[in-house]
Scaffold this motif. Structure first.
Motif, mmCIF file in Angstrom:
data_model
loop_
_atom_site.group_PDB
_atom_site.id
_atom_site.type_symbol
_atom_site.label_atom_id
_atom_site.label_comp_id
_atom_site.label_asym_id
_atom_site.label_seq_id
_atom_site.Cartn_x
_atom_site.Cartn_y
_atom_site.Cartn_z
ATOM 1 N N LEU A 147 0.835 -1.191 0.000
ATOM 2 C CA LEU A 147 0.000 0.000 0.000
ATOM 3 C C LEU A 147 0.875 1.247 0.000
ATOM 4 O O LEU A 147 1.806 1.377 0.801
ATOM 5 C CB LEU A 147 -0.912 0.004 1.234
ATOM 6 C CG LEU A 147 -1.939 -1.126 1.305
ATOM 7 C CD1 LEU A 147 -2.721 -1.040 2.610
ATOM 8 C CD2 LEU A 147 -2.884 -1.058 0.125
ATOM 9 N N THR A 148 0.586 2.160 -0.902
ATOM 10 C CA THR A 148 1.299 3.430 -0.988
ATOM 11 C C THR A 148 0.280 4.550 -1.172
ATOM 12 O O THR A 148 -0.843 4.307 -1.623
ATOM 13 C CB THR A 148 2.275 3.446 -2.182
ATOM 14 O OG1 THR A 148 1.537 3.185 -3.384
ATOM 15 C CG2 THR A 148 3.364 2.399 -2.009
ATOM 16 N N PRO A 149 0.646 5.780 -0.833
ATOM 17 C CA PRO A 149 -0.281 6.894 -1.073
ATOM 18 C C PRO A 149 -0.588 7.032 -2.558
ATOM 19 O O PRO A 149 0.248 6.718 -3.414
ATOM 20 C CB PRO A 149 0.489 8.108 -0.543
ATOM 21 C CG PRO A 149 1.487 7.555 0.416
ATOM 22 C CD PRO A 149 1.866 6.211 -0.143
ATOM 23 N N GLY A 150 -1.771 7.505 -2.871
ATOM 24 C CA GLY A 150 -2.145 7.705 -4.255
ATOM 25 C C GLY A 150 -1.282 8.779 -4.900
ATOM 26 O O GLY A 150 -1.065 9.846 -4.324
ATOM 27 N N ALA A 151 -0.763 8.477 -6.090
ATOM 28 C CA ALA A 151 0.084 9.442 -6.773
ATOM 29 C C ALA A 151 0.173 9.101 -8.247
ATOM 30 O O ALA A 151 0.011 7.943 -8.654
ATOM 31 C CB ALA A 151 1.491 9.458 -6.165
ATOM 32 N N LEU A 152 0.441 10.114 -9.064
ATOM 33 C CA LEU A 152 0.703 9.908 -10.478
ATOM 34 C C LEU A 152 2.152 9.468 -10.670
ATOM 35 O O LEU A 152 2.956 9.494 -9.733
ATOM 36 C CB LEU A 152 0.434 11.200 -11.243
ATOM 37 C CG LEU A 152 -1.018 11.702 -11.241
ATOM 38 C CD1 LEU A 152 -1.111 13.072 -11.879
ATOM 39 C CD2 LEU A 152 -1.942 10.723 -11.936
ATOM 40 N N ALA A 153 2.490 9.089 -11.892
ATOM 41 C CA ALA A 153 3.832 8.566 -12.177
ATOM 42 C C ALA A 153 4.928 9.589 -11.926
ATOM 43 O O ALA A 153 6.074 9.226 -11.655
ATOM 44 C CB ALA A 153 3.887 8.067 -13.622
#
Length: 552
Positions: free
Chosen positions: A251-257
């Motif tokens: 699980l990681t924070p939501g983020a763009l590339a």
């Protein structure tokens, strides 16, 4: 249907599955209008026993399922025992009718009334039909209508699925779900998304699929491929494996590339779902619906009762953002203490903030409870108003929240007027949250979940996307956050489009978080904006979806 064909519908999520079709059994034949041989007293006793048994069964199914399903099934159980229905059935029994026909006819009359009302109440007609069939089956000594059991895993095909069936699907046997009726915000779709069931709804030709037909159900494409060849099955296997790996990733924070943060939040209907949301990676709550405290009550809950529920929710998210929606009810979700008069068109009547401002004491109590709960916990509490249409309403709600000591106030953008005036609303409040379910309904003039207009109830429609773009632009111009908390945020590719249109956070059913997180990570902000522009340039919802896929 033996040759290969491709059927289209509305995909729920990005799941993929394949297997043999098993069709839902048709509803039992309607009872005949025949005179009773038992007499009204005995028939009344039979009905009372049957309704009690069905209500108990629905309640037990809800307790076993938990989550949103429990709320839906509890509402169905309450329908079964509704005093108005009981009175209508009794009138038919007193006229000499059988219990079976009296239930069928009385429930049918109420169903037609609900369908005519439309909106939230119109959506309940299918639920009432399911209750009626269960009561009639009990009276006949037959098993309740339900899901088939062919003895092996299968793809379930049905006209539509009752909440009681969707809630307790055996996911070891049901590989995927295909329905003829329904839209992206139907109970079937919502529960399928919550339970991570691969599903495609609103598939016009699905009713013609014979039992045993092998199909690939591709929710990402919104397609059903019949009689696939070996190469197509191998490709499906590979995609299933890749998706499983993505969902198992840490699980990681939501983020763009490119590292642009896009916090991924949870939609919750009660505090009970908080623990699961955190476990699935929710970075906070983008929509907490407070209706669960009000809808089954004869009078508004006290400040103390509300405070206890809100505090329980907020305590599960220390240091994280929790956006609470003020009570969203009114003429289409009638409450005895909030709306006393019937309206001919409840979807366009006094609902949401309009209803609260007409009964300001209820709103003030809710804001008081929220302020007290916020002060007792470490969550970052945001409060928003539902169904805001005007600048004046925005100013009134923001002033009331400030008066009650709440630091962050916002408005929901659910009607075209608030989207078109977003640049004038946002200077008077702290944030906007787009409710795509209602925004789509009002933009397209299509009742949510009404099967006959399901094709119009699609948030991919360029008309809806243009309105979302207006809000995103207003957010950038004013420096105010713009979230999306409708079901559209749970569609991974559409989530990318929403970010490209200016959404700064996305909120969804927790089961969709992994798919959305994985899709966002594949695109930079510049690419997301290009994908959004490709969708905006389309003329139809289908073209917008295809244009976005091509650009991605």
């Amino acid at each position: 249907m033996t040759d290969q064909a491709v059927l289209t519908g509305i995909g729920i999520g990005t799941g993929l599955a394949y297997g043999p079709v098993a069709r839902m059994a048709p509803a039992p034949a309607a009872p005949a209008d025949e005179p009773s041989e038992l007499g009204a007293e005995r028939e009344n006793a039979r009905v009372a026993e049957a309704i009690k048994a069905v209500a108990a069964d629905l309640t037990a199914r809800g307790e076993a399922a938990g989550g949103s399903a429990q709320e839906v099934l509890k509402a169905q159980a309450m329908m079964a025992e509704d005093p108005s229905l009981a009175k209508a059935v009794a009138a038919r029994l007193d006229a000499g009718k059988t219990a079976e026909w009296a239930v069928h006819d009385a429930f049918g009359e109420f169903m037609r009334q609900l369908q005519q009302l439309g909106g939230y109440l119109g959506e309940r007609a299918a639920d009432l039909a399911d209750v009626s069939q269960r009561v009639v089956a009990h009276l006949r000594g037959l098993p309740a209508p339900g899901v088939p059991d062919p003895g092996h895993p299968f793809v379930l095909v049905a006209d539509d699925l009752a909440p009681a069936d969707t809630a307790l699907l055996d996911l070891d046997k049901v590989l995927a779900l295909v329905t003829v009726e329904g839209g992206p915000t139907s109970h079937t779709a919502i529960l399928a998304r919550e339970k991570s069931i691969t599903a495609v709804v609103g598939v016009a030709g699905a009713g013609d699929l014979p039992d045993g037909t092998t199909v690939i159900v591709d929710a990402a494409a919104g397609q059903i491929v019949t009689e696939p060849d070996e190469a197509q099955l191998a490709q499906a296997e590979e995609r299933i494996r890749e998706r499983a790996e993505a969902q198992a990733a840490p699980l990681t924070p939501g983020a763009l590339a490119d590292g642009t943060e896009v916090p991924l939040l949870a939609n919750l209907g009660s505090p009970d779902g908080a623990e699961e949301a955190v476990a699935l990676g929710a970075e906070g709550v983008g929509l907490f619906r407070t209706e669960f405290l009000f809808l089954s009550a004869e009078q508004a809950p006290s400040v103390a009762e509300q405070r206890e529920a809100y505090q329980r929710l907020l305590a599960a998210f220390p240091g994280k953002k929790v956006v609470v929606r003020a009570l969203d009810a009114g003429a289409d979700k009638p409450l005895p203490f909030l709306s006393s008069s019937e309206e001919e068109n409840p979807a366009l009547g006094r609902r949401g903030l309009r209803a609260l401002l007409a009964h300001e004491e209820i709103l003030r109590d809710q804001l008081t409870a929220l302020a007290e709960a916020g002060a007792a916990t470490e969550a970052e509490l945001w409060v928003m108003a539902p169904m805001v249409s005007t600048v004046e309403e925005t100013q009134q709600f923001t002033a009331l929240t400030r008066e009650h000591g709440l630091r962050t106030a916002g408005v929901m953008v659910e009607v075209p007027s608030s989207a078109l005036l977003a640049d004038r609303l946002l200077p008077h409040t702290d944030f906007a949250s787009i409710g795509t379910n209602d925004l789509t309904q009002y933009t397209m003039a299509a009742d949510r979940l009404l099967g006959s207009v399901a094709a119009l109830q699609d948030p991919w429609h360029p008309a809806v996307l243009r309105l979302i773009a207006e809000v995103g632009a207003a957010g950038r111009a004013t420096g105010k956050p713009v979230g999306v908390c409708g079901e559209a945020a749970a569609d991974p590719l559409l989530a990318v489009v929403l970010v490209g249109l200016g959404a700064t956070t996305l909120s969804m059913t927790p089961a969709a978080l992994a798919d959305v997180r994985a899709e966002l990570s594949r695109h930079t902000r510049q690419q997301a904006e290009a994908i959004a522009q490709a969708a905006l340039a389309a003329a139809t919802a289908a073209e917008a979806r295809e244009a976005a896929r091509a650009a991605a």
